[in-house]
Design a protein around this motif. Structure first.
Motif, PDB file in Angstrom:
ATOM      1  N   GLU A   1       0.831  -1.211   0.000  1.00  0.00           N
ATOM      2  CA  GLU A   1       0.000   0.000   0.000  1.00  0.00           C
ATOM      3  C   GLU A   1       0.861   1.254   0.000  1.00  0.00           C
ATOM      4  OE1 GLU A   1      -3.126   1.549  -1.026  1.00  0.00           O
ATOM      5  OE2 GLU A   1      -3.471  -0.501  -0.312  1.00  0.00           O
ATOM      6  N   MET A   2       1.975   1.232   0.724  1.00  0.00           N
ATOM      7  CA  MET A   2       2.909   2.356   0.672  1.00  0.00           C
ATOM      8  C   MET A   2       3.335   2.617  -0.770  1.00  0.00           C
ATOM      9  SD  MET A   2       5.594   1.837   3.813  1.00  0.00           S
ATOM     10  CE  MET A   2       5.120   2.088   5.526  1.00  0.00           C
TER      11      MET A   2
ATOM     12  N   TRP B   1      17.603  -3.656  -8.649  1.00  0.00           N
ATOM     13  CA  TRP B   1      16.948  -2.351  -8.670  1.00  0.00           C
ATOM     14  C   TRP B   1      17.203  -1.629  -9.989  1.00  0.00           C
ATOM     15  CZ3 TRP B   1      13.468  -1.823  -5.035  1.00  0.00           C
ATOM     16  CH2 TRP B   1      13.609  -2.598  -3.868  1.00  0.00           C
ATOM     17  N   GLU B   2      18.373  -1.804 -10.530  1.00  0.00           N
ATOM     18  CA  GLU B   2      18.664  -1.216 -11.833  1.00  0.00           C
ATOM     19  C   GLU B   2      17.792  -1.842 -12.921  1.00  0.00           C
ATOM     20  OE1 GLU B   2      22.829  -1.704 -12.435  1.00  0.00           O
ATOM     21  OE2 GLU B   2      23.386  -0.317 -10.806  1.00  0.00           O
ATOM     22  N   GLY B   3      17.546  -3.130 -12.781  1.00  0.00           N
ATOM     23  CA  GLY B   3      16.694  -3.818 -13.744  1.00  0.00           C
ATOM     24  C   GLY B   3      15.260  -3.310 -13.725  1.00  0.00           C
TER      25      GLY B   3
ATOM     26  N   SER C   1      12.317   4.221  -3.636  1.00  0.00           N
ATOM     27  CA  SER C   1      11.597   4.430  -2.374  1.00  0.00           C
ATOM     28  C   SER C   1      11.082   3.110  -1.817  1.00  0.00           C
ATOM     29  CB  SER C   1      10.436   5.407  -2.564  1.00  0.00           C
ATOM     30  OG  SER C   1       9.319   4.790  -3.202  1.00  0.00           O
ATOM     31  N   VAL C   2      10.835   2.139  -2.694  1.00  0.00           N
ATOM     32  CA  VAL C   2      10.356   0.831  -2.229  1.00  0.00           C
ATOM     33  C   VAL C   2      11.432   0.154  -1.387  1.00  0.00           C
ATOM     34  CG1 VAL C   2       9.423  -1.405  -2.922  1.00  0.00           C
ATOM     35  CG2 VAL C   2       8.890   0.634  -4.279  1.00  0.00           C
ATOM     36  N   ARG C   3      12.675   0.256  -1.837  1.00  0.00           N
ATOM     37  CA  ARG C   3      13.776  -0.326  -1.062  1.00  0.00           C
ATOM     38  C   ARG C   3      13.877   0.352   0.304  1.00  0.00           C
ATOM     39  NH1 ARG C   3      19.753  -0.352  -3.600  1.00  0.00           N
ATOM     40  NH2 ARG C   3      19.377   1.896  -3.575  1.00  0.00           N
ATOM     41  N   GLU C   4      13.782   1.666   0.331  1.00  0.00           N
ATOM     42  CA  GLU C   4      13.877   2.401   1.592  1.00  0.00           C
ATOM     43  C   GLU C   4      12.692   2.106   2.496  1.00  0.00           C
ATOM     44  OE1 GLU C   4      14.704   6.558   0.866  1.00  0.00           O
ATOM     45  OE2 GLU C   4      15.896   6.037  -0.890  1.00  0.00           O
ATOM     46  N   ASN C   5      11.519   1.991   1.913  1.00  0.00           N
ATOM     47  CA  ASN C   5      10.336   1.718   2.735  1.00  0.00           C
ATOM     48  C   ASN C   5      10.298   0.272   3.209  1.00  0.00           C
ATOM     49  OD1 ASN C   5       9.228   4.291   2.862  1.00  0.00           O
ATOM     50  ND2 ASN C   5       8.230   4.073   0.867  1.00  0.00           N
ATOM     51  N   ALA C   6      10.926  -0.640   2.475  1.00  0.00           N
ATOM     52  CA  ALA C   6      11.040  -2.026   2.952  1.00  0.00           C
ATOM     53  C   ALA C   6      11.857  -2.058   4.238  1.00  0.00           C
ATOM     54  CB  ALA C   6      11.682  -2.905   1.884  1.00  0.00           C
TER      55      ALA C   6
ATOM     56  N   GLY D   1      10.064   7.236   6.665  1.00  0.00           N
ATOM     57  CA  GLY D   1       9.749   6.586   5.407  1.00  0.00           C
ATOM     58  C   GLY D   1      10.294   7.380   4.237  1.00  0.00           C
ATOM     59  N   SER D   2      10.046   6.885   3.042  1.00  0.00           N
ATOM     60  CA  SER D   2      10.496   7.547   1.819  1.00  0.00           C
ATOM     61  C   SER D   2       9.300   7.968   0.981  1.00  0.00           C
ATOM     62  CB  SER D   2      11.388   6.610   1.004  1.00  0.00           C
ATOM     63  OG  SER D   2      11.771   7.213  -0.217  1.00  0.00           O
TER      64      SER D   2
END
Length: 228
Positions: A45-46, A87-89, A105-110, A146-147
């Motif tokens: 959801e984030m 992530w580059e992919g 931001s998904v990586r940071e929010n994980a 969060g991001s």
């Protein structure tokens, strides 16, 4: 300030009576259900709220199955261990919207979700314990830890996961201003947010209604009377 009884009466008149208004209200927030919400669904959801910000929601919804696949079903632990080339992919992955800043931001929010879960058992349990009378404090935490979860994105996240809070939409702000609250047409400052929080706290005490219902009724009491 105008009492909420007056605001509700106006919304009922605009929407065809008390029963019709009730049909337009969201489900009553359920803290127990929130405690059971898995961390991967919180992160999903984030991500959806981040990608929807400034973009057509319908486009994100239409591609969502691709998002689920590309982001490994949003399992925080798996995402946190992915190498840089993963992530580059994603920057070239046609299954998703290829916005570099939002993808990262998904990586940071994980990592954010994992940290909160480690402290509180799960992100849902953390949210369920946070009082609606301090949504401003929760929004500040989301923005800082969060991001890309600041502003309206954070509010929409809370609404979509079922946390009981207000949303400072255009119609809600118009309702508050009409009721006598001295705030800007767009609520962005901490001072204005504090005023909004205090007013919803007062209305919650007056009515006993969930904040999500207060916010929705407020929105339905003003603005263009759109068909629902």
């Amino acid at each position: 300030m105008t009492s909420f009884k007056t605001i509700r009466a106006r919304a009922e008149k605009r929407k065809g009576g008390p029963r019709q208004l009730e049909k337009l209200l969201p489900a009553k927030p359920d803290a127990k259900a929130l405690t059971k919400l898995p961390d991967d669904r919180i992160l999903a959801e984030m991500t959806k709220r981040v990608f929807c910000a400034g973009f057509a929601w319908s486009v994100i919804d239409s591609k969502w199955d691709g998002f689920e696949q590309a982001f490994l079903r949003f399992q925080p632990a798996k995402l946190s261990f992915q190498p840089e080339d993963y992530w580059e992919g994603l920057m070239r992955d046609a299954r998703i919207v290829r916005n570099g800043a939002k993808i990262l931001s998904v990586r940071e929010n994980a990592a954010f979700v994992q940290a909160i879960a480690k402290e509180h058992g799960s992100f849902g349990k953390f949210l369920a314990k946070w009082p609606s009378s301090d949504e401003v404090g929760l929004l500040d935490l989301l923005a800082k830890r969060g991001s890309r979860l600041g502003g309206n994105t954070g509010q929409m996240l809370l609404r979509f996961v079922g946390w009981d809070g207000f949303v400072t939409s255009r119609d809600v702000v118009a309702c508050l201003r009409d009721a006598g609250l001295d705030i800007a047409e767009e609520v962005k400052s901490k001072g204005d947010l504090a005023k909004v929080q205090a007013q919803f706290n007062a209305w919650a005490t007056e009515t006993g209604l969930p904040y999500a219902h207060l916010s929705r009724i407020c929105a339905l009491s003003v603005g263009e009377n759109r068909g629902e």
